[in-house]
Design a protein around this motif. Sequence first.
Motif, mmCIF file in Angstrom:
data_model
loop_
_atom_site.group_PDB
_atom_site.id
_atom_site.type_symbol
_atom_site.label_atom_id
_atom_site.label_comp_id
_atom_site.label_asym_id
_atom_site.label_seq_id
_atom_site.Cartn_x
_atom_site.Cartn_y
_atom_site.Cartn_z
ATOM 1 N N GLN A 225 0.822 -1.196 0.000
ATOM 2 C CA GLN A 225 0.000 0.000 0.000
ATOM 3 C C GLN A 225 0.863 1.256 0.000
ATOM 4 O O GLN A 225 0.521 2.277 -0.605
ATOM 5 N N ASN A 226 1.992 1.286 0.772
ATOM 6 C CA ASN A 226 2.869 2.448 0.842
ATOM 7 C C ASN A 226 3.604 2.696 -0.452
ATOM 8 O O ASN A 226 4.122 3.782 -0.683
ATOM 9 N N LYS A 227 3.706 1.698 -1.220
ATOM 10 C CA LYS A 227 4.411 1.861 -2.489
ATOM 11 C C LYS A 227 3.537 2.662 -3.439
ATOM 12 O O LYS A 227 2.407 2.264 -3.732
ATOM 13 N N LYS A 228 4.019 3.875 -3.857
ATOM 14 C CA LYS A 228 3.243 4.740 -4.742
ATOM 15 C C LYS A 228 3.249 4.184 -6.141
ATOM 16 O O LYS A 228 4.288 3.833 -6.661
ATOM 17 N N PRO A 229 2.079 4.159 -6.726
ATOM 18 C CA PRO A 229 2.021 3.673 -8.116
ATOM 19 C C PRO A 229 2.635 4.672 -9.051
ATOM 20 O O PRO A 229 2.484 5.873 -8.890
ATOM 21 N N LYS A 230 3.386 4.185 -9.972
ATOM 22 C CA LYS A 230 4.017 5.041 -10.959
ATOM 23 C C LYS A 230 3.008 5.379 -12.040
ATOM 24 O O LYS A 230 2.219 4.552 -12.454
ATOM 25 N N PRO A 231 3.046 6.668 -12.464
ATOM 26 C CA PRO A 231 2.109 7.050 -13.537
ATOM 27 C C PRO A 231 2.453 6.325 -14.819
ATOM 28 O O PRO A 231 3.622 6.116 -15.134
ATOM 29 N N GLN A 232 1.493 5.918 -15.470
ATOM 30 C CA GLN A 232 1.656 5.195 -16.722
ATOM 31 C C GLN A 232 1.390 6.135 -17.880
ATOM 32 O O GLN A 232 0.339 6.790 -17.941
ATOM 33 N N GLN A 233 2.368 6.282 -18.744
ATOM 34 C CA GLN A 233 2.229 7.165 -19.909
ATOM 35 C C GLN A 233 1.200 6.624 -20.877
ATOM 36 O O GLN A 233 1.071 5.427 -21.048
ATOM 37 N N GLY A 234 0.494 7.673 -21.486
ATOM 38 C CA GLY A 234 -0.496 7.294 -22.483
ATOM 39 C C GLY A 234 -1.807 6.845 -21.901
ATOM 40 O O GLY A 234 -2.647 6.359 -22.637
ATOM 41 N N LYS A 235 -1.974 7.042 -20.564
ATOM 42 C CA LYS A 235 -3.207 6.589 -19.945
ATOM 43 C C LYS A 235 -4.125 7.771 -19.544
ATOM 44 O O LYS A 235 -5.191 7.547 -18.993
ATOM 45 N N MET A 236 -3.670 9.162 -19.771
ATOM 46 C CA MET A 236 -4.473 10.335 -19.375
ATOM 47 C C MET A 236 -5.429 10.736 -20.492
ATOM 48 O O MET A 236 -5.077 10.730 -21.654
ATOM 49 N N SER A 237 -6.600 11.110 -20.035
ATOM 50 C CA SER A 237 -7.621 11.569 -20.989
ATOM 51 C C SER A 237 -7.358 13.032 -21.374
ATOM 52 O O SER A 237 -6.640 13.753 -20.661
ATOM 53 N N PRO A 238 -7.927 13.550 -22.437
ATOM 54 C CA PRO A 238 -7.750 14.960 -22.827
ATOM 55 C C PRO A 238 -8.202 15.920 -21.737
ATOM 56 O O PRO A 238 -7.561 16.963 -21.524
ATOM 57 N N GLN A 239 -9.244 15.580 -21.024
ATOM 58 C CA GLN A 239 -9.733 16.433 -19.951
ATOM 59 C C GLN A 239 -8.700 16.537 -18.837
ATOM 60 O O GLN A 239 -8.455 17.625 -18.289
ATOM 61 N N GLN A 240 -8.094 15.414 -18.498
ATOM 62 C CA GLN A 240 -7.066 15.418 -17.461
ATOM 63 C C GLN A 240 -5.858 16.225 -17.891
ATOM 64 O O GLN A 240 -5.244 16.933 -17.083
ATOM 65 N N ILE A 241 -5.502 16.145 -19.153
ATOM 66 C CA ILE A 241 -4.369 16.917 -19.658
ATOM 67 C C ILE A 241 -4.655 18.415 -19.557
ATOM 68 O O ILE A 241 -3.791 19.215 -19.161
ATOM 69 N N LYS A 242 -5.871 18.844 -19.885
ATOM 70 C CA LYS A 242 -6.275 20.255 -19.833
ATOM 71 C C LYS A 242 -6.207 20.779 -18.410
ATOM 72 O O LYS A 242 -5.667 21.874 -18.140
ATOM 73 N N GLN A 243 -6.753 19.948 -17.479
ATOM 74 C CA GLN A 243 -6.728 20.352 -16.081
ATOM 75 C C GLN A 243 -5.293 20.464 -15.584
ATOM 76 O O GLN A 243 -4.959 21.361 -14.792
ATOM 77 N N LEU A 244 -4.427 19.559 -16.005
ATOM 78 C CA LEU A 244 -3.037 19.591 -15.593
ATOM 79 C C LEU A 244 -2.360 20.854 -16.087
ATOM 80 O O LEU A 244 -1.613 21.520 -15.371
ATOM 81 N N LEU A 245 -2.608 21.233 -17.338
ATOM 82 C CA LEU A 245 -2.020 22.441 -17.906
ATOM 83 C C LEU A 245 -2.494 23.695 -17.165
ATOM 84 O O LEU A 245 -1.703 24.614 -16.870
ATOM 85 N N GLU A 246 -3.797 23.753 -16.871
ATOM 86 C CA GLU A 246 -4.335 24.899 -16.142
ATOM 87 C C GLU A 246 -3.708 24.981 -14.758
ATOM 88 O O GLU A 246 -3.368 26.062 -14.266
#
Length: 275
Positions: A225-246
Motif C-alpha cells: 500500500q505504501n508503495k506509490k504507483p508510478k504514472p503510466q504514460q499514455g493513460k491520461m484523458s484529454p480532460q485530465q491533460i487540460k486540467q493539468l495544464l491549467e
Amino acid sequence: MKTYLKISILFLMLFSIKEISAQKDSTALQRKARSMVRQGNELYQNKQYTDASVAYKKALSNSSFYDKASYNLGNALYKNKNFKEALPQYELTAKTAEDKLTKAQAYHNIGNAHMETKNYQGAVDAYKNSLRNNPTDDETRYNLAVAQKLLDKENQQNKDDQNKDNKDKKDQKDQDKDNKDDQNKDQDKDKKEGDDKDKKDDKDGEGDKDKDKNQDPKKDDKKDQNKKPKPQQGKMSPQQIKQLLESLNNEEKKTQKKMNAKKAKGKKTKQEKDW
C-alpha cells in the motif's frame, strides 16, 4: 511187447553209436588242442608272443576248458603288455585249477597284471590269495609288501588331494561370502546415503514452508500500500491533460507574483545627503 523191446534196443544202439562217435570227435579235438598248445609253447620260447597267442586261442577253440591253453595264453598276452586281456585267462585258471600250486601261480600272475595297470588294491588281493594257496612263496610275499606300500601311498595321496579340494572349496565359499557381505555393505551404504539425501531434501522443503509461513501477510500488504504507483504514460484523458495544464499555469502565476512582491520589498530607498 516184443515190438516195444525191439524199439528200446534200437534206441540204445543208436545212442551208443552216437556217444562213441562223440567220444571219437572229442578225442580228436583234444589231440588237436594239445598239438596247438605245443606249437604255441615253441613260439613262446622263441619270444614270438603274438603268434603264440594265436596258437593258444586255436587250442581253446577245440577245447574250451583246456586249463594249460588258458594259462599259457595269459602269459603270452602278458609278455605283449596286453595286461587287461591277460587277466581273464589267469582268472579262469585260478577258478578251474584243481591243485593249489596252479591256483597260487594264477593268482600271482593276476597280481602282477594289476601291478602293471597300477591297480594296487587288486594286486594286494591277488597276492594274498596266492599266499593262501602257497604260503611259502617268498616272491609273492615280497610282491605283496611292495603292492601294499604303493597302495598306502596312493590312499594317502588321495586323502591329501581330498583335503586340498575341501580346503579350496571352503576358501572359495568364504571368498564368496566375503564378496557377498561387501556387496551388501555397499548396497546398505548407498541406501543410507539415499535416505539421508531424501531426509535433507524434505527438511529443506519444510524450512522453506516455515519461512513462508512465518512471513507477516499484513506487513506485505502494508508495504504494497505504501508503495506509490508510478504514472503510466499514455493513460491520461484529454480532460485530465487540460486540467493539468491549467494547474501548471496557475502555479506559475502564483510563483511569479511571489517573486515580484519579494523583489519590491527588498529594493533600497535612495537617501538624500544632508550637507
